[in-house]
Design a protein around this motif. Structure first.
Motif, PDB file in Angstrom:
ATOM      1  N   ARG A 221      36.809  17.590   3.292  1.00  0.00           N
ATOM      2  CA  ARG A 221      36.083  16.383   3.714  1.00  0.00           C
ATOM      3  C   ARG A 221      35.189  16.675   4.916  1.00  0.00           C
ATOM      4  N   ALA A 222      35.689  17.460   5.844  1.00  0.00           N
ATOM      5  CA  ALA A 222      34.883  17.787   7.022  1.00  0.00           C
ATOM      6  C   ALA A 222      33.632  18.566   6.622  1.00  0.00           C
ATOM      7  N   GLU A 223      33.771  19.513   5.697  1.00  0.00           N
ATOM      8  CA  GLU A 223      32.613  20.301   5.271  1.00  0.00           C
ATOM      9  C   GLU A 223      31.601  19.428   4.538  1.00  0.00           C
ATOM     10  N   LEU A 224      32.091  18.526   3.694  1.00  0.00           N
ATOM     11  CA  LEU A 224      31.175  17.635   2.988  1.00  0.00           C
ATOM     12  C   LEU A 224      30.470  16.712   3.981  1.00  0.00           C
ATOM     13  N   ALA A 225      31.201  16.202   4.966  1.00  0.00           N
ATOM     14  CA  ALA A 225      30.592  15.339   5.981  1.00  0.00           C
ATOM     15  C   ALA A 225      29.558  16.091   6.803  1.00  0.00           C
ATOM     16  N   ARG A 226      29.852  17.343   7.140  1.00  0.00           N
ATOM     17  CA  ARG A 226      28.901  18.145   7.925  1.00  0.00           C
ATOM     18  C   ARG A 226      27.598  18.342   7.152  1.00  0.00           C
ATOM     19  N   ARG A 227      27.735  18.684   5.884  1.00  0.00           N
ATOM     20  CA  ARG A 227      26.533  18.902   5.066  1.00  0.00           C
ATOM     21  C   ARG A 227      25.758  17.603   4.883  1.00  0.00           C
ATOM     22  N   TRP A 228      26.474  16.515   4.706  1.00  0.00           N
ATOM     23  CA  TRP A 228      25.804  15.242   4.537  1.00  0.00           C
ATOM     24  C   TRP A 228      25.047  14.856   5.807  1.00  0.00           C
ATOM     25  N   LEU A 229      25.642  15.061   6.966  1.00  0.00           N
ATOM     26  CA  LEU A 229      24.962  14.750   8.224  1.00  0.00           C
ATOM     27  C   LEU A 229      23.689  15.572   8.385  1.00  0.00           C
ATOM     28  N   HIS A 230      23.745  16.842   7.977  1.00  0.00           N
ATOM     29  CA  HIS A 230      22.547  17.685   8.085  1.00  0.00           C
ATOM     30  C   HIS A 230      21.443  17.173   7.173  1.00  0.00           C
ATOM     31  N   ALA A 231      21.810  16.708   5.989  1.00  0.00           N
ATOM     32  CA  ALA A 231      20.810  16.247   5.037  1.00  0.00           C
ATOM     33  C   ALA A 231      20.314  14.840   5.334  1.00  0.00           C
ATOM     34  N   TYR A 232      21.211  13.963   5.813  1.00  0.00           N
ATOM     35  CA  TYR A 232      20.881  12.545   5.921  1.00  0.00           C
ATOM     36  C   TYR A 232      20.872  12.005   7.345  1.00  0.00           C
ATOM     37  N   GLY A 233      21.303  12.793   8.315  1.00  0.00           N
ATOM     38  CA  GLY A 233      21.293  12.312   9.680  1.00  0.00           C
ATOM     39  C   GLY A 233      19.878  12.166  10.220  1.00  0.00           C
ATOM     40  N   PRO A 234      19.628  11.206  11.128  1.00  0.00           N
ATOM     41  CA  PRO A 234      20.595  10.277  11.701  1.00  0.00           C
ATOM     42  C   PRO A 234      21.103   9.272  10.660  1.00  0.00           C
ATOM     43  N   ALA A 235      22.408   9.040  10.725  1.00  0.00           N
ATOM     44  CA  ALA A 235      23.049   8.097   9.817  1.00  0.00           C
ATOM     45  C   ALA A 235      24.300   7.585  10.505  1.00  0.00           C
ATOM     46  N   THR A 236      24.966   6.639   9.877  1.00  0.00           N
ATOM     47  CA  THR A 236      26.103   6.000  10.512  1.00  0.00           C
ATOM     48  C   THR A 236      27.400   6.297   9.776  1.00  0.00           C
ATOM     49  N   GLU A 237      28.482   5.967  10.435  1.00  0.00           N
ATOM     50  CA  GLU A 237      29.799   6.058   9.791  1.00  0.00           C
ATOM     51  C   GLU A 237      29.819   5.231   8.511  1.00  0.00           C
ATOM     52  N   ALA A 238      29.216   4.043   8.554  1.00  0.00           N
ATOM     53  CA  ALA A 238      29.178   3.179   7.374  1.00  0.00           C
ATOM     54  C   ALA A 238      28.399   3.819   6.235  1.00  0.00           C
ATOM     55  N   ASP A 239      27.314   4.527   6.569  1.00  0.00           N
ATOM     56  CA  ASP A 239      26.542   5.223   5.543  1.00  0.00           C
ATOM     57  C   ASP A 239      27.393   6.283   4.852  1.00  0.00           C
ATOM     58  N   LEU A 240      28.120   7.065   5.637  1.00  0.00           N
ATOM     59  CA  LEU A 240      28.941   8.141   5.066  1.00  0.00           C
ATOM     60  C   LEU A 240      30.073   7.557   4.226  1.00  0.00           C
ATOM     61  N   LYS A 241      30.704   6.508   4.707  1.00  0.00           N
ATOM     62  CA  LYS A 241      31.782   5.887   3.948  1.00  0.00           C
ATOM     63  C   LYS A 241      31.265   5.385   2.611  1.00  0.00           C
ATOM     64  N   TRP A 242      30.086   4.753   2.624  1.00  0.00           N
ATOM     65  CA  TRP A 242      29.506   4.253   1.373  1.00  0.00           C
ATOM     66  C   TRP A 242      29.161   5.408   0.445  1.00  0.00           C
TER      67      TRP A 242
END
Length: 392
Positions: A221-242
């Motif tokens: 989960r941490a690796e997926l979150a890290r990659r998602w932040l790189h691709a979609y950041g700036p973003a929010t906790e709510a964005d990642l949860k969705w």
């Protein structure tokens, strides 16, 4: 509020989208796996979307090269994963997607099917299901890649029918074949192979494969979150949860493991970026793109206000919240497009982004028409503007 937080403007967010998502021409990739990794995963619910999303992010890549990546090299694979949705991910990321998301879906699918079997009253149970799964895998080993219909003909257990919701107003009779095949796929024991028909077909063959290597769930989960932040950041906790479909607890634990940085947005709110990623990205030259329905660049956030004018939403989305084909100009959605029955690509800008935008979009539409060739693409989820534009 800390004054050390860097402000990332809406213009910068759009620049990041163009660069990170490989949509600005100088930043386009060379492989399908690279295109998938750029957005973490390509939507694959609609068979044509994967091809059109990859095409938009790659330089000089045709249908055959994309098919080779999926079916010969297995560099990209389709997986039931985030939000219980079909995505295409690179083979390198697949183990993390499986451990963080897909296997939990598989476990839930198994519990649901076992309950249906129990409620049906035919004496079908976990042992029967295990036997049906093994027989299906044996049929694939013996006969090679097969469609669901071919497997149903080869495996007697798959021809069984059960009653779901017995005694309720939702009572219905269903075959078990689709559910057993879906369960094997969610478990990573089979994968989609070449479809029958063209690249726009969803009638896939199935092939037996080895499950993905196990990765500890928290680490995955941490690796997926890290990659998602790189691709979609700036973003929010709510964005990642969705986007992931995780629980709030899992989302927060994953973010805590990543340790993202906080930044300020134009409206004064805070958002997250990957560690060390608060700096500017190159500002690309003006660019246009025609993206298919459900493309990740349109569906990557719960809050899309930085690239989508809310006034345009009714024309571009269906009633279930699925976005249709979109026209982009410099990191924002500027309109929509469709293919007419004669093969022509037609588009409409919503608002007036200027003459330069019109010329760039026209050039992209011509490039897309040449790439599609004789194929006909009808989105799985039809939207008001797409229906209007595609009418003869």
């Amino acid at each position: 509020m800390s004054s050390s937080r860097r402000r990332i403007t809406t213009a910068e967010r759009r620049n990041r989208l163009g660069v990170r998502h490989l949509l600005a021409p100088p930043f386009r990739g060379t492989t399908v796996a690279e295109a998938a990794d750029a957005v973490v995963a390509l939507h694959a619910t609609d068979a044509a979307t994967v091809y059109l999303s990859a095409r938009a992010r790659l330089a000089d890549t045709g249908v055959e090269a994309i098919e080779k990546s999926f079916y010969d090299e297995h560099a990209v694979v389709r997986m039931l994963s985030m939000r219980n949705t079909l995505f295409a991910v690179s083979a390198g990321l697949a183990p993390c997607v499986a451990s963080s998301t897909a296997l939990a879906i598989a476990a839930k699918e198994r519990r649901t099917l076992l309950k249906h079997l129990q409620d049906d009253g035919q004496g079908l149970d976990a042992a029967w299901l295990a036997g049906a799964e093994e027989a299906t895998l044996a049929a694939l080993d013996a006969g090679g890649p097969s469609t669901g219909s071919q497997l149903s003909a080869a495996v007697p257990a798959l021809s069984r029918k059960i009653t779901v919701g017995r005694g309720s107003k939702w009572e219905t009779t269903q075959g078990v074949a689709t559910r057993v095949i879906r369960l094997l796929a969610a478990d990573g024991r089979i994968r989609r192979d070449r479809p029958r028909g063209t690249w726009t077909s969803s009638q896939f063959r199935w092939t037996h494969c080895a499950p993905w290597p196990e990765v500890p769930e928290d680490r995955a989960r941490a690796e997926l979150a890290r990659r998602w932040l790189h691709a979609y950041g700036p973003a929010t906790e709510a964005d990642l949860k969705w986007w992931t479909g995780w629980t709030l607890t899992h989302t927060r634990k994953a973010l805590a493991a990543v340790g993202p940085e906080e930044v300020l947005l134009d409206d004064g709110s805070t958002a997250l970026v990957a560690p060390g990623d608060a700096g500017p990205v190159p500002e690309p030259e003006p660019w246009a793109a025609l993206l298919p329905g459900l493309d990740p660049s349109a569906m990557g956030w719960a809050d899309r206000s930085f690239h989508l004018d809310p006034a345009h939403r009714p024309a571009l989305f269906d009633r279930a919240g699925n976005i249709g084909p979109t026209v982009w100009w410099n990191g924002a959605i500027a309109g929509g497009w469709a293919q007419r029955p004669d093969g022509g690509i037609v588009w409409r800008l919503l608002g007036d982004p200027g003459a330069e935008a019109g010329r760039a979009v026209a050039a992209e539409a011509a490039r897309l028409a040449e790439w599609i060739g004789e194929a006909r693409v009808t989105p799985r989820f039809r939207t008001p503007l797409e229906r209007e534009l595609s009418a003869p």
